[in-house]
Enzyme design. Structure first.
Site, PDB file in Angstrom:
ATOM      1  N   VAL A 172       6.255   2.817  -2.860  1.00 19.75           N
ATOM      2  CA  VAL A 172       6.983   1.861  -3.699  1.00 19.75           C
ATOM      3  C   VAL A 172       6.091   0.670  -4.031  1.00 19.75           C
ATOM      4  O   VAL A 172       6.091   0.167  -5.161  1.00 19.75           O
ATOM      5  CB  VAL A 172       8.279   1.417  -2.997  1.00 19.75           C
ATOM      6  CG1 VAL A 172       8.973   0.304  -3.790  1.00 19.75           C
ATOM      7  CG2 VAL A 172       9.220   2.607  -2.813  1.00 19.75           C
ATOM      8  N   SER A 232       9.174  12.039  -3.150  1.00 24.24           N
ATOM      9  CA  SER A 232       8.574  10.703  -3.124  1.00 24.24           C
ATOM     10  C   SER A 232       9.490   9.684  -2.470  1.00 24.24           C
ATOM     11  O   SER A 232       9.023   8.657  -1.980  1.00 24.24           O
ATOM     12  CB  SER A 232       8.216  10.249  -4.541  1.00 24.24           C
ATOM     13  OG  SER A 232       9.362  10.268  -5.370  1.00 24.24           O
ATOM     14  N   GLY A 233      10.783   9.967  -2.448  1.00 16.44           N
ATOM     15  CA  GLY A 233      11.715   9.064  -1.808  1.00 16.44           C
ATOM     16  C   GLY A 233      11.447   8.879  -0.334  1.00 16.44           C
ATOM     17  O   GLY A 233      11.876   7.898   0.268  1.00 16.44           O
ATOM     18  N   CYS A 284      17.779   4.551  -3.416  1.00 13.25           N
ATOM     19  CA  CYS A 284      17.467   5.229  -4.671  1.00 13.25           C
ATOM     20  C   CYS A 284      18.608   6.118  -5.168  1.00 13.25           C
ATOM     21  O   CYS A 284      18.910   6.149  -6.366  1.00 13.25           O
ATOM     22  CB  CYS A 284      16.190   6.035  -4.526  1.00 13.25           C
ATOM     23  SG  CYS A 284      16.058   6.982  -2.997  1.00 13.25           S
ATOM     24  N   THR A 314       0.808  -1.223   0.000  1.00 15.34           N
ATOM     25  CA  THR A 314       0.000   0.000   0.000  1.00 15.34           C
ATOM     26  C   THR A 314       0.838   1.269   0.000  1.00 15.34           C
ATOM     27  O   THR A 314       0.310   2.354  -0.228  1.00 15.34           O
ATOM     28  CB  THR A 314      -0.944   0.040   1.220  1.00 15.34           C
ATOM     29  OG1 THR A 314      -0.143  -0.102   2.406  1.00 15.34           O
ATOM     30  CG2 THR A 314      -1.969  -1.076   1.166  1.00 15.34           C
ATOM     31  N   GLY A 315       2.134   1.163   0.236  1.00 17.58           N
ATOM     32  CA  GLY A 315       2.997   2.344   0.268  1.00 17.58           C
ATOM     33  C   GLY A 315       3.339   2.837  -1.131  1.00 17.58           C
ATOM     34  O   GLY A 315       2.870   2.303  -2.143  1.00 17.58           O
ATOM     35  N   HIS A 330      15.822  11.946  -8.666  1.00 20.98           N
ATOM     36  CA  HIS A 330      16.946  12.475  -7.900  1.00 20.98           C
ATOM     37  C   HIS A 330      18.017  12.988  -8.869  1.00 20.98           C
ATOM     38  O   HIS A 330      18.449  12.269  -9.772  1.00 20.98           O
ATOM     39  CB  HIS A 330      17.583  11.377  -7.039  1.00 20.98           C
ATOM     40  CG  HIS A 330      16.722  10.893  -5.915  1.00 20.98           C
ATOM     41  ND1 HIS A 330      15.539  11.482  -5.539  1.00 20.98           N
ATOM     42  CD2 HIS A 330      16.896   9.840  -5.049  1.00 20.98           C
ATOM     43  CE1 HIS A 330      15.024  10.824  -4.507  1.00 20.98           C
ATOM     44  NE2 HIS A 330      15.818   9.827  -4.197  1.00 20.98           N
ATOM     45  N   LYS A 366      24.374   5.641   3.619  1.00 22.11           N
ATOM     46  CA  LYS A 366      23.990   4.597   2.667  1.00 22.11           C
ATOM     47  C   LYS A 366      24.665   4.814   1.328  1.00 22.11           C
ATOM     48  O   LYS A 366      25.189   3.877   0.714  1.00 22.11           O
ATOM     49  CB  LYS A 366      22.469   4.603   2.455  1.00 22.11           C
ATOM     50  CG  LYS A 366      21.642   4.130   3.632  1.00 22.11           C
ATOM     51  CD  LYS A 366      20.142   4.254   3.291  1.00 22.11           C
ATOM     52  CE  LYS A 366      19.281   4.110   4.530  1.00 22.11           C
ATOM     53  NZ  LYS A 366      17.894   4.536   4.280  1.00 22.11           N
ATOM     54  N   GLU A 370      20.989   8.919   4.790  1.00 26.73           N
ATOM     55  CA  GLU A 370      21.140   8.809   3.336  1.00 26.73           C
ATOM     56  C   GLU A 370      22.605   8.895   2.904  1.00 26.73           C
ATOM     57  O   GLU A 370      23.059   8.141   2.032  1.00 26.73           O
ATOM     58  CB  GLU A 370      20.341   9.929   2.668  1.00 26.73           C
ATOM     59  CG  GLU A 370      20.222   9.814   1.169  1.00 26.73           C
ATOM     60  CD  GLU A 370      19.129   8.846   0.744  1.00 26.73           C
ATOM     61  OE1 GLU A 370      18.429   8.302   1.620  1.00 26.73           O
ATOM     62  OE2 GLU A 370      18.978   8.629  -0.468  1.00 26.73           O
ATOM     63  N   ASN A 385      13.817   7.940  -8.889  1.00 24.87           N
ATOM     64  CA  ASN A 385      14.008   7.272  -7.614  1.00 24.87           C
ATOM     65  C   ASN A 385      12.966   6.192  -7.329  1.00 24.87           C
ATOM     66  O   ASN A 385      13.254   5.215  -6.633  1.00 24.87           O
ATOM     67  CB  ASN A 385      13.998   8.290  -6.467  1.00 24.87           C
ATOM     68  CG  ASN A 385      12.726   9.105  -6.424  1.00 24.87           C
ATOM     69  OD1 ASN A 385      12.406   9.786  -7.401  1.00 24.87           O
ATOM     70  ND2 ASN A 385      12.005   9.046  -5.333  1.00 24.87           N
TER      71      ASN A 385
END
Lengths: 350, 350, 350, 350
Positions: B17, B180-181, B150, B14-15, B243, B206, B203, B328
């Protein structure tokens, strides 16, 4: 000068930077707005009629009734603040020859070998170039002094205390610049909404070249650029005012985080004792929150004249990285020119 | 597998992505959407009722009537695509143990010593880690494969051909990342409009760590990260999808602009001959206009699976600088997971 | 009251409206910020630690060190300004019973039969309801006074002079409302960017019902709503602050454009002679340019307390149409409550 | 016509609407793009060089290599689609005289007494005016057919089924219009971000006048406008594509909510049986969610050709109110012209 106040003319008074100048002159302790100069299209009308006022503060009472003159007109004032674009700024030399001190925000003369490119807190000593400028150009009372490009101001101010304290060997800077820097109609809404435009014509070159001129010296041989390698990448983002810059620096001598932070936050500026009205109490504010500075929240710090720095942390490739924010229309343009004019007054150059 | 097609379950359906996964599975040549799994709050309702569908393409016919299950349910499918957040992704190991191949977009297991972090065009060979993963974790048919963050995907894909051709010694990257990320409600409108937020939690770490894992090797001793120094600065901007990354690289061996450009534009990807449905014809598109790539104009290149590179030019501090753009939500998330699943099929690992 | 100043407590001090209240109290001539009250999560920490300050002016010196209390705490102050949401505002009645005058921005009690819903320039006479409120609720020194919903304030202020002069029979209003009206996290950036959301829960009902209460009378039988038919359609747009309203009115007696314009622009407000610090010199400003008012350019008129009206022209269906603009966070919320508190002081009700 | 396909020339091919036309012609079943016509500045260059392509789908293969001609050139095609602005559209009459059927999106001839203003689903019968047009203007094969203004299309399509079923006496419409409607550079980013502009030059007049022409009849005496009072208020908002309209209607005969809903959702359109390629299956989609339609989520419904209606509810002042959404660049411009051209083909008028 009448009754202790300087009468100021604004060149390019109807544009975005011109409007900020007119607004900031309204209650200035030393200056009075005396002339508004714009293109022939606007000349002959009142400023209130000629301008599309686009600031969110009202037009100053008094400014609206001034008659707009064009660049060929005789001007009654002691000083000119120029917000002309680079093309029209060709007129600045004529005004200087006619005896006017011209304090310009235009890019046209910034890199001239005899023109000081000044941020008062950073390199006021470059004003010594004026005597050679006058000799070289045959000026008597006239002169041309410039302030940097909007994105340069933020970078140069943030680098200055680090360069003084530790020496800077190299800099990587990526900018996220506001729409207003392109002028009232410079970026279309359809182009910039939901978008990033990774290019601003000439901006990277200005940012790289102006910064080393400002951080450099001035001596018998003229300006000597600082020996700092700078690489700039400039992007336009959907922000109204305020340029955000992601910066990495390699220092010449090692420094701890605390030393870097202190150098920035304790930086008094070179003119702290001059009492210039537009110079903020602290030229640089360091914020320690993890997500600051942000343009919308921090751009009016120090009335828009303070550069806000945050996110100081080690850089795995160079030495330190951080984010800097500058209000491009105030500290980066109108306020920058006004502050330079104040410096000229304080140093008796008017 | 029924009638030559794989039945796919989507975890976290449901999210943001998850919705992209459901949408992309609708007309997939190899896969059929069979299960939608979400939180207990959604379980027991139809997907059409449970989801706030926020894509600008309609929900696929058929998806809306699937019953949402929760993470404790029995699932009838051959393969799981996981869009769970890092916390909920703790469930992935259980599913692997229960025999499901789990292809995950979650950050949870990306840096595990036995989990491949895969971009098919870049490091498909890392899939060899699966046999040691199964041995180590006691898995038989199950496995966990992850795709990167992403912003990592855009960087790693742009670096890969340069690293192969010239070697990369160091990288500076500054990102301007889409809203949206952060998920459907991850960034408030009041926070991001007319603003840049110079911080995205975790971020930068990562981006730095994942990229060297992906560019590195896999051998008897496990994964060996590439010897590349990477410094990342991550910013959130008011862009919906896409991005943008301003990148500077120092090469190990010198290269001309033309050599760099050719390495990028001619990059076939490691899986060009596998015919993976989601792999674009050209993994990297190089644009030569001065102001591209732009997220709004270029993010759907190659159906959102192509990384677009532009503004290639010399860097006064390092060697070369350029701008890269990655969608992304597609190449950086849903499309990335789907492509990894296709790679598993093509390599007979399902 | 100490030394001629009133000590004010702010309920809901960490939210968006609460921050505006704290900011506006900083240099108020009559009031001193004495207490900051928020949820239990914030209680016990300093205000500076508890609040995510999101105004573009700095937090007032002094506010940051106040200790946040919760709704169960004993409060030391003369007056409460409430920015609680409708649920938490259940606490307001208890505070009134405990003797506190409560001036509330919450919707909870606005339509209560014994609670005045006040815009000082429009219906200060409704304060007469306080005596029956006290009798009815058994209050002695305590009381509850409310200000309207943010979109109501703009409409009611623009209608008032027309209703007085010509009578209003019917109104059509379509709003384009700012994000801030929903609170700091009320609208996600992914939901509102590049979008219009044609629905705000409960807003149309509030706008229709509150306006007729405000324009109506108060007498022995209580409040009597004005006999005006109002139809509201409310939309959310990507604006940070400032609600824009497209309005059409049918008058009871005919009026010329000049008469309508004069009624609006010459409206003194009912409290022009009281010298309330937050009441602007002109409650309504009429602009004659074809494209004003605009939220970004006009919202700070009168310090954010002036309603700006423009585009007055005939309506082919009703009689006249025009656009009105109200700063939703100032005139529509924090400034509205503060002005009501000032009115209570001026009328000796504290 | 060659091999059963019509060769189409696009006038104004480099502008925003022109780009949509070029894009939509790429895989059209009946039409082939044969000529691209633009200003003298662009003429003589390839389309790929002359255009600043600003759609988020790539320029069609083949279009880029077409040579741009100017308005004085000889054109080799069977049909012209015009996206000229009102000034340049003076050339349309010359093309009609030279024998070209001209299907125009320009406002120039829309209200001419002999020019049909067509929405195929609404008033295809108005094409009967062509014979009198040809007689009056001395045309043989040539003709001029126009489509409405972008905001008119949404309103007229939503009103048509209600007017047919119940009669419409009066309409109030407030629009929130997208930036793209003003062309690529029509609205500056600095003007529209964080803002609403409550004025679009000439738009309200067009919306009021065109709608009654479209809903009216055509007979021996020419066009007879519908007897519907319409009042329009037009606003520009920060949306890229998609006009949102808040509408209230007074019906001539009473109708229940269900009757109104059914009239809208069951509306087949007047050309349902013609198989026009650009006509969507349902011209109007009614959504029942409380917060739809939204431009970003619903504008591509029916490939951008469906008008989406929602929020149907009683109006306390008139009878019913609702929100309508139209993709201004597709159904409101490029798709509208293309659909009109298809109608001409289907009716044998080419």
């Amino acid at each position: 000068m009448e009754s202790g106040r300087y009468r100021v003319g604004v060149l390019g008074a109807t544009g975005a930077v011109g409007q900020h100048l007119v607004s900031r002159l309204a209650d200035h302790p030393w200056f009075t707005l005396a002339e508004v100069v714009a293109s022939e299209r606007s000349a002959g009308r009142s400023y209130g009629e000629a301008v599309r006022w686009r600031l969110d503060v009202p037009m100053p009472v008094g400014a609206g009734s001034l008659m707009v003159k064009d660049l060929q007109s005789d001007l009654e004032c002691d000083l000119l603040l120029s917000a002309l674009d680079a093309g029209a700024a060709a007129a600045e030399e004529g005004f200087a020859r006619a005896g006017f001190p011209v304090v310009s925000n235009s890019s046209r003369h910034r890199m001239d070998v005899d023109v000081p490119l000044i941020i008062p807190e950073v390199n006021p000593g470059h004003l010594r170039a004026i005597s050679s400028q006058r000799a070289r150009r045959g000026l008597t009372r006239g002169l041309i002094v410039t302030n940097p490009n909007c994105s340069t101001v933020g970078l140069a101010m943030a680098l200055k205390p680090l360069h003084d304290a530790f020496g800077i060997a190299a800099v990587q800077v990526v900018t996220m610049q506001a729409i207003s820097g392109a002028g009232l109609d410079g970026v279309s809404g359809f182009a910039i909404q939901d978008n990033v435009i990774p290019h601003i014509g000439g901006e990277e070159e200005k940012l790289e070249a102006e910064t080393v001129k400002i951080l450099g010296g001035f001596g018998d041989g003229g300006f000597s650029p600082a020996d700092v390698a700078i690489s700039a990448q400039c992007n336009r983002v959907a922000v109204l005012d305020g340029h955000t810059e992601s910066i990495s620096v390699r220092l010449s001598t090692p420094a701890t985080a605390e030393e870097v932070r202190t150098a920035l936050s304790a930086f008094p500026g070179e003119v702290a004792d001059l009492g210039l009205p537009s110079s903020p109490h602290g030229p640089i504010l360091v914020r320690d929150e993890p997500d600051r500075p942000q343009p919308r929240l921090d751009r009016y710090q120090g009335g828009g004249m303070t550069v806000v720095v945050g996110r100081l942390r080690p850089c795995p490739v160079m030495d330190w990285k951080f984010t800097a924010l500058v209000h491009n229309m105030i500290r980066g343009a109108a306020g920058a020119a006004l502050l330079n004019a104040e410096l000229l007054v304080a140093q008796g150059l008017l």
